[in-house]
Design a protein around this motif. Structure first.
Motif, PDB file in Angstrom:
ATOM      1  N   SER A  91      22.893  30.383 -34.088  1.00 25.15           N
ATOM      2  CA  SER A  91      22.907  31.505 -35.526  1.00 25.15           C
ATOM      3  C   SER A  91      21.852  32.225 -35.919  1.00 25.15           C
ATOM      4  O   SER A  91      21.969  32.939 -35.753  1.00 25.15           O
ATOM      5  CB  SER A  91      23.164  30.269 -36.418  1.00 25.15           C
ATOM      6  N   GLU A  92      20.194  31.530 -35.224  1.00 25.32           N
ATOM      7  CA  GLU A  92      19.690  32.867 -35.305  1.00 25.32           C
ATOM      8  C   GLU A  92      20.221  34.099 -34.446  1.00 25.32           C
ATOM      9  O   GLU A  92      19.561  34.796 -34.902  1.00 25.32           O
ATOM     10  CB  GLU A  92      18.246  32.498 -35.044  1.00 25.32           C
ATOM     11  N   ILE A  93      20.658  34.060 -33.063  1.00 29.43           N
ATOM     12  CA  ILE A  93      20.754  35.107 -32.695  1.00 29.43           C
ATOM     13  C   ILE A  93      21.781  36.368 -32.982  1.00 29.43           C
ATOM     14  O   ILE A  93      22.252  37.184 -32.694  1.00 29.43           O
ATOM     15  CB  ILE A  93      21.139  34.906 -30.612  1.00 29.43           C
ATOM     16  N   SER A  94      22.839  35.262 -33.451  1.00 27.05           N
ATOM     17  CA  SER A  94      23.994  36.269 -33.858  1.00 27.05           C
ATOM     18  C   SER A  94      23.412  37.015 -35.012  1.00 27.05           C
ATOM     19  O   SER A  94      23.746  38.140 -35.076  1.00 27.05           O
ATOM     20  CB  SER A  94      25.202  34.651 -35.062  1.00 27.05           C
ATOM     21  N   ALA A  95      22.760  36.234 -35.931  1.00 28.39           N
ATOM     22  CA  ALA A  95      22.054  37.090 -37.351  1.00 28.39           C
ATOM     23  C   ALA A  95      21.580  38.715 -37.225  1.00 28.39           C
ATOM     24  O   ALA A  95      21.691  39.019 -37.343  1.00 28.39           O
ATOM     25  CB  ALA A  95      21.112  35.463 -37.976  1.00 28.39           C
ATOM     26  N   VAL A  96      20.521  37.663 -35.877  1.00 25.71           N
ATOM     27  CA  VAL A  96      20.109  39.310 -35.879  1.00 25.71           C
ATOM     28  C   VAL A  96      20.684  40.383 -34.800  1.00 25.71           C
ATOM     29  O   VAL A  96      20.661  41.477 -35.257  1.00 25.71           O
ATOM     30  CB  VAL A  96      18.933  39.100 -33.863  1.00 25.71           C
ATOM     31  N   VAL A  97      21.980  39.541 -33.934  1.00 24.52           N
ATOM     32  CA  VAL A  97      22.160  41.445 -33.388  1.00 24.52           C
ATOM     33  C   VAL A  97      23.462  41.640 -34.933  1.00 24.52           C
ATOM     34  O   VAL A  97      23.240  42.773 -34.681  1.00 24.52           O
ATOM     35  CB  VAL A  97      23.453  40.139 -32.468  1.00 24.52           C
ATOM     36  N   ALA A  98      24.154  41.160 -35.988  1.00 24.41           N
ATOM     37  CA  ALA A  98      24.569  41.274 -36.854  1.00 24.41           C
ATOM     38  C   ALA A  98      23.474  42.502 -37.535  1.00 24.41           C
ATOM     39  O   ALA A  98      23.658  43.093 -38.073  1.00 24.41           O
ATOM     40  CB  ALA A  98      24.860  40.023 -37.373  1.00 24.41           C
ATOM     41  N   LEU A  99      22.190  41.891 -37.923  1.00 25.06           N
ATOM     42  CA  LEU A  99      21.073  42.883 -38.370  1.00 25.06           C
ATOM     43  C   LEU A  99      20.911  43.978 -37.817  1.00 25.06           C
ATOM     44  O   LEU A  99      21.172  45.022 -38.389  1.00 25.06           O
ATOM     45  CB  LEU A  99      20.220  41.877 -38.436  1.00 25.06           C
ATOM     46  N   ILE A 100      21.161  43.487 -36.301  1.00 31.03           N
ATOM     47  CA  ILE A 100      21.120  44.904 -34.745  1.00 31.03           C
ATOM     48  C   ILE A 100      22.137  45.964 -36.046  1.00 31.03           C
ATOM     49  O   ILE A 100      21.900  47.395 -35.810  1.00 31.03           O
ATOM     50  CB  ILE A 100      21.223  44.754 -34.206  1.00 31.03           C
TER      51      ILE A 100
END
Lengths: 360, 217
Positions: A91-100
């Motif tokens: 979930s953290e990685i998904s959030a960072v990717v979404a933010l990027i």
């Protein structure tokens, strides 16, 4: 503290120390990285101020921020409790990717909001992961609940059986050997008193005392056999069952062998279970012949008792067999009974256990 | 007569020695474990060895194992094995170590001093003495086996007493019949168990053995 416990606690202490070191080092590394990144960012800004043109340093800053963001996110995720860690990382990685993606969208002019599609995709995968995770843990939870139920029941049964056993032993000793020894003491006391004046009566008292002693010995032997038959300790399961078979009114063939000794409690439970089965054969089956087959396939101690009697035995009617099943359940053992009317009756008992090497 | 005793419990060892000495049996050694027993057997060459089943080091059935070993080393060496409990299985193993000069009794039997001393003498003289409990168990078991099924209840009683190592006169006394009647029963047992004509003592031992080994193979 036993050796094993000591090793385990040392291991735990080492793991804690390692975690503490990691906790101390990570923020330091992160701080250094941030300082270096900030320095590079400022340098780029200075260069841009000198050269002019489109404001390109924002892309450098963006590039520098990405690894930092991932590190912070993963570090946060790893703090989640064990069992939820992979989901947290996901979930953290998904959030960072979404933010990027959102930042790229902003930097490229914030036209049509295209990041909605990849973000939606990431969310679907994440929700899928969470759902699978939940159903798996629900299944495991159910299995654990069942296991706890079984353990609670078998532990209660084991304690009941043990308490009943102790009560029976106490009663047998009290009504048997102890009472007889009291009478011996009384006879001897009386004999001592009348020794001078009535030798004839003394002789009778002594005879009676001797016979009471012998009966007390008989009683003690019976009690001891009920606790742990000496032949079981001497010869193990196989020898003890052979010895038992020799004393039964119905001829019993004992076949197969076990390549070692099971743990004492298992050995004892299986022995008494076999005794009960053979006692049933003698008492109820009307069999002409019975057979006991011992084996140890793939880590499971197996004893099969079959007879050529009239069948019709059931766990519902025979308290003895139910007791056998309960005794074995304590060791996660099983008992399967097949006894159609007209026979034959087959009782299959299985307990998984390790064997020690045979005693020489 | 010269005897050795192997019994690890001092109280019982002394008691046994006292009883035997009181009946003019010379106890040349009393030891507490099988290793010492082997040593005194070599040194003293006794007429009979009296062994407890349970002895060090494992306190299981060392005495039985020692008795069988002794008889393997010196065939016919008379041994009398005493135990707090008796097992038919052990009786069979002892009997297989060779005919005659062998005894297996519950320790309780020592309380009947006369009978016990008599048993020691009979074993030393090459007789076979089995505990009545073993014999009773065997009778119950043998009821369905072939040879035994042909015996009358009276003959079975006589055979049981023979297995205990009793003489014809003793059997007659115990069953309150004449010696002649006992002879008749015994002959009938020999015929029914299909035992060859031979010296009477040997046939008696064979009858007992037949009876013990019927299905032990």
């Amino acid at each position: 503290m036993t050796y094993r416990h000591k090793v385990a606690s040392e291991k735990a202490a080492r793991a804690t120390a390692r975690a503490a070191r990691r906790d101390a080092i990570w923020p330091a590394i992160l701080r250094q990285e941030s300082v270096i990144s900030a320095g590079i960012g400022v340098l780029m800004l200075v260069i841009w101020a000198g050269t002019g043109g489109a404001f390109w340093p924002v892309w450098v800053w963006f590039g520098l921020a990405i690894p930092l963001a991932f590190q912070v996110a993963i570090r946060r995720a790893l703090r989640a409790p064990k069992g939820h860690r992979w989901l947290a990382v996901h979930s953290e990685i998904s959030a960072v990717v979404a933010l990027i993606l959102v930042v790229i969208w902003l930097l490229t002019g914030a036209h049509a909001f295209w990041p909605v599609w990849p973000v939606l995709g990431l969310s679907v995968v994440l929700v899928g992961h969470a759902w699978i995770r939940r159903s798996v843990s629900a299944g495991r939870e159910q299995a654990l609940t069942n296991r706890v139920e079984v353990l609670t029941r078998t532990r209660r049964d084991a304690l009941d059986v043990q308490a009943a056993e102790l009560q029976r032993i106490e009663r047998d000793l009290h009504d048997g050997a102890q009472a007889r020894l009291v009478s011996v003491a009384m006879n001897l006391g009386l004999a001592e008193e009348i020794l001078a004046k009535d030798p004839q009566s003394v002789a009778e008292l002594l005879t009676e005392a001797r016979s009471s002693t012998l009966t007390a010995l008989d009683d003690l032997r019976t009690v001891m056999r009920g606790i742990q038959p000496p032949v079981l300790a001497d010869r193990g399961l196989e020898g003890a069952i052979r010895a038992l078979a020799l004393g039964l009114a119905v001829p019993v063939t004992v076949g197969g062998q076990i390549p070692g000794r099971p743990p004492v409690p298992v050995e004892s439970a299986v022995y008494f279970a076999t005794c009960e089965c053979l006692a049933n054969v003698v008492k109820h089956s009307g069999a002409q012949h019975a057979a006991v087959e011992l084996s140890y396939p793939a880590g499971v101690l197996s004893v099969v008792v079959r007879d050529d009697g009239s069948g019709g035995a059931s766990l519902a009617t025979g308290t003895g067999l139910r007791g056998v099943a309960r005794r074995l359940e304590v060791f996660d053992g099983t008992m399967a009974l097949s006894s159609p009317a007209g026979g034959p009756t087959v009782v299959r008992m299985e307990v998984s256990c390790e064997l020690s090497s045979p005693r020489t | 007569m010269r005897a050795v005793i192997a019994e690890d419990l001092v109280l019982l060892r002394d008691g046994l020695a006292r009883i035997l000495r009181a009946h003019d049996i010379d106890v040349v050694a009393a030891v507490g474990d099988p290793v010492s027993l082997a040593k005194v057997l070599d040194e003293e060459q006794p007429d009979v060895a009296i062994l407890d089943v349970r002895m060090p080091p494992t306190f299981t059935n060392e005495g039985l194992v020692a008795a069988i070993e002794v008889r393997a080393r010196r065939p016919g060496m008379p041994v009398l094995v005493l135990s707090q409990y008796v097992e038919q299985l052990y009786a069979r193993e002892l009997m297989r170590s060779g005919a005659g000069g062998v005894g297996y009794l519950l320790k309780d039997r020592v309380a009947d001093v006369g009978m016990f001393v008599d048993a020691v003498r009979r074993v030393a003289a090459g007789g076979t003495v089995l505990d009545p409990d073993v014999v009773t168990g065997m009778l119950a078991h043998r009821d369905r086996s072939q040879g035994m099924a042909r015996l009358t209840p009276r003959e079975r009683e006589v055979l049981a007493l023979m297995a205990e190592g009793r003489s014809n006169a003793a059997i007659a006394g115990k069953l309150v019949v004449t010696g002649k009647a006992v002879d008749k029963h015994i002959n009938s047992i020999f015929i029914k168990l299909d035992l060859p004509m031979d010296a009477d003592d040997h046939r008696r031992v064979l009858a007992v053995l037949r009876y013990l080994q019927a299905d032990s193979a």
